[in-house]
Every structure is written in C-alpha cells, then in structure tokens.
Design a protein around this motif. Sequence first.
Motif, short mmCIF file in Angstrom:
data_model
loop_
_atom_site.label_atom_id
_atom_site.label_comp_id
_atom_site.label_asym_id
_atom_site.label_seq_id
_atom_site.Cartn_x
_atom_site.Cartn_y
_atom_site.Cartn_z
N VAL A 167 0.84 -1.20 0.00
CA VAL A 167 0.00 0.00 0.00
C VAL A 167 0.88 1.25 0.00
CG1 VAL A 167 -1.67 1.34 1.36
CG2 VAL A 167 -2.01 -1.11 1.03
N ALA A 168 1.94 1.26 0.80
CA ALA A 168 2.85 2.41 0.85
C ALA A 168 3.53 2.62 -0.50
CB ALA A 168 3.89 2.22 1.95
N ALA A 169 4.01 1.54 -1.11
CA ALA A 169 4.67 1.65 -2.42
C ALA A 169 3.68 2.13 -3.47
CB ALA A 169 5.28 0.31 -2.82
N ALA A 170 2.45 1.62 -3.43
CA ALA A 170 1.43 2.04 -4.39
C ALA A 170 1.12 3.52 -4.21
CB ALA A 170 0.17 1.20 -4.24
N GLY A 171 1.08 3.97 -2.97
CA GLY A 171 0.81 5.38 -2.69
C GLY A 171 1.89 6.29 -3.23
N ILE A 172 3.15 5.86 -3.14
CA ILE A 172 4.26 6.66 -3.64
C ILE A 172 4.17 6.79 -5.15
CG2 ILE A 172 6.77 6.68 -3.97
CD1 ILE A 172 6.98 5.44 -1.14
N SER A 173 3.91 5.70 -5.85
CA SER A 173 3.88 5.76 -7.31
C SER A 173 2.67 6.53 -7.81
CB SER A 173 3.92 4.35 -7.91
OG SER A 173 2.76 3.64 -7.57
N VAL A 174 1.57 6.49 -7.08
CA VAL A 174 0.38 7.24 -7.47
C VAL A 174 0.61 8.73 -7.27
CG1 VAL A 174 -2.04 7.69 -6.89
CG2 VAL A 174 -1.24 5.34 -7.10
N ASN A 175 1.32 9.10 -6.21
CA ASN A 175 1.55 10.51 -5.92
C ASN A 175 2.46 11.18 -6.94
OD1 ASN A 175 -0.08 10.57 -3.69
ND2 ASN A 175 1.56 10.25 -2.22
N ALA A 176 3.45 10.49 -7.46
CA ALA A 176 4.35 11.06 -8.45
C ALA A 176 3.70 10.96 -9.82
CB ALA A 176 5.69 10.34 -8.44
N GLN A 177 3.51 12.11 -10.44
CA GLN A 177 2.84 12.13 -11.75
C GLN A 177 3.71 12.87 -12.75
OE1 GLN A 177 -0.91 14.21 -11.82
NE2 GLN A 177 -1.47 13.35 -13.78
N THR A 178 4.04 12.19 -13.85
CA THR A 178 4.81 12.81 -14.93
C THR A 178 3.85 13.32 -15.98
OG1 THR A 178 6.66 11.31 -14.53
CG2 THR A 178 6.57 12.37 -16.68
N GLY A 181 9.71 16.75 -23.62
CA GLY A 181 9.94 17.19 -22.25
C GLY A 181 8.80 16.77 -21.35
N ALA A 182 9.08 16.82 -20.06
CA ALA A 182 8.07 16.46 -19.07
C ALA A 182 8.39 17.13 -17.75
CB ALA A 182 8.02 14.94 -18.89
N VAL A 183 7.34 17.40 -16.99
CA VAL A 183 7.49 17.87 -15.63
C VAL A 183 6.93 16.79 -14.71
CG1 VAL A 183 7.49 20.35 -16.06
CG2 VAL A 183 5.32 19.16 -15.88
N VAL A 184 7.47 16.73 -13.49
CA VAL A 184 7.04 15.71 -12.54
C VAL A 184 6.49 16.41 -11.31
CG1 VAL A 184 7.77 13.72 -11.15
CG2 VAL A 184 8.84 14.15 -13.38
N PHE A 185 5.34 15.93 -10.85
CA PHE A 185 4.70 16.47 -9.66
C PHE A 185 4.47 15.36 -8.65
CE2 PHE A 185 3.57 19.46 -12.96
CZ PHE A 185 3.64 20.68 -12.31
N LYS A 186 4.53 15.74 -7.40
CA LYS A 186 4.09 14.86 -6.31
C LYS A 186 2.95 15.63 -5.66
CE LYS A 186 5.74 11.97 -2.60
NZ LYS A 186 6.91 11.55 -1.83
N GLY A 187 1.73 15.18 -5.90
CA GLY A 187 0.57 15.98 -5.53
C GLY A 187 0.57 17.21 -6.41
N LYS A 188 0.58 18.39 -5.82
CA LYS A 188 0.62 19.64 -6.60
C LYS A 188 2.00 20.27 -6.58
CE LYS A 188 -4.21 20.83 -6.27
NZ LYS A 188 -5.18 21.90 -6.10
N LYS A 189 2.97 19.58 -5.97
CA LYS A 189 4.32 20.11 -5.82
C LYS A 189 5.22 19.66 -6.97
CE LYS A 189 8.21 20.18 -2.66
NZ LYS A 189 8.82 19.60 -1.47
N LEU A 190 5.89 20.63 -7.60
CA LEU A 190 6.85 20.33 -8.67
C LEU A 190 8.05 19.61 -8.07
CD1 LEU A 190 7.69 20.79 -11.68
CD2 LEU A 190 8.83 22.89 -10.88
N THR A 191 8.38 18.43 -8.62
CA THR A 191 9.51 17.65 -8.08
C THR A 191 10.54 17.27 -9.14
OG1 THR A 191 8.29 15.58 -8.34
CG2 THR A 191 8.12 16.69 -6.20
#
Length: 188
Positions: free
Chosen positions: A13-24, A54-64
């Motif tokens: 569940v923790a690993a799934a949550g991490i991958s869901v939060n990071a969005q390219t 090109g791509a930008v990566v977000f974790k939630g609404k935060k640019l990462t």
Amino acid sequence: MKNLKTIAIALFVAAAGISVNAQTKKIDVKASTIKWVGKKVTGEHSGTVNFKDGAVVFKGKKLTGGSFTVDMTSLTATDLTGEYQGKLNGHLKADDFFGTDKFPTSKLVFKTIGAKSADVYTVTADLTIKGITKPVTFDITVNGNTATTAFKVDRTKYDIKYNSGNFFENLGDKTINDDFELAVSLKF
C-alpha cells in the motif's frame, strides 16, 4: 505469519501510494515556447527555438522534477526576414555558435527544486549545450497546466566565444554579450 502478511500489505500500500503521488506530465511541444534574445553593442536579435520533448514531474501539486530536450536545428531569428534572417540563422547554427550539425539537441534536467512561494520554485538544473553540461539556476512559476520562467545563460561556458569581449580584444561595436536571455512557457 499473520504479522508478515500485515507488513507485506502495508509495504505494498505504501509503495502504491508513492507511485500514485508522483505524476509525470509530458509537455505539449507545439504549445510550449522558448524565446531567446541575444544582445550586442549595436543592438540585439531575438527568435525562437522549439522543444523536441519534455516532461514535468509532480508529487501531488508540488513540482519535483523536469527534463527537456530542445531541437537546436529549429533555432531561428524572428526579428529579421529574408536574406538577413537566413544569414543570421546560418551563423547561429554554425560552429561559431551552436554547431547544430554536430549538436542537434540541447538538454535541461532539473536537479534540485525548492519552494520559494505557493506557486514559485527555485530550480537548479543541468543545461547541456554543445555536449557541455553546466548548472543553471532560475525561478519557475507553475499555474495549473502551465509553467513559465526567464533566465540568462552565459554562452562562453558552452564554448561559444565568438566576438566575446572577455576573449577577444579590439572588437569595438562587433562585441556580443556573453549572456543570452531565455523566456520559456510550458503547457502540459
């Protein structure tokens, strides 16, 4: 055994949550723009160059994160037309400047990102031009599915020394500023 299953489920569940939060989010290369300005003693030239991808990566609404490739063969002056535009474009693509036959792309990769305010981040990135990679730092503003930034690049750090007053003497009004300015607008 029951504890082992609980731990395994929790880790999953923790690993799934991490991958869901990071969005390219891939940029729209047709709608995203890079405008440049190069200045000299007697004036300036301006133009555009296009993104290849090109791509930008977000974790939630935060640019990462972010990574971009620029098609240097698309480099063009927009302040001139006809023969003069052709001459300037040819010179900018030649080895005196960007050497686009040998180096058809440039790359920018975000390395560190710090929040400056609600929608503004300070980014340090690796910029590669002519096969030479150097760090650049700039602020970027993210607003919904867009991001904008403007920053200067010292061309001499990328072995672009043509008519630089720091490398050649007695250039007079042929001196070209070492810095060129970029204004970038991303759509994703």
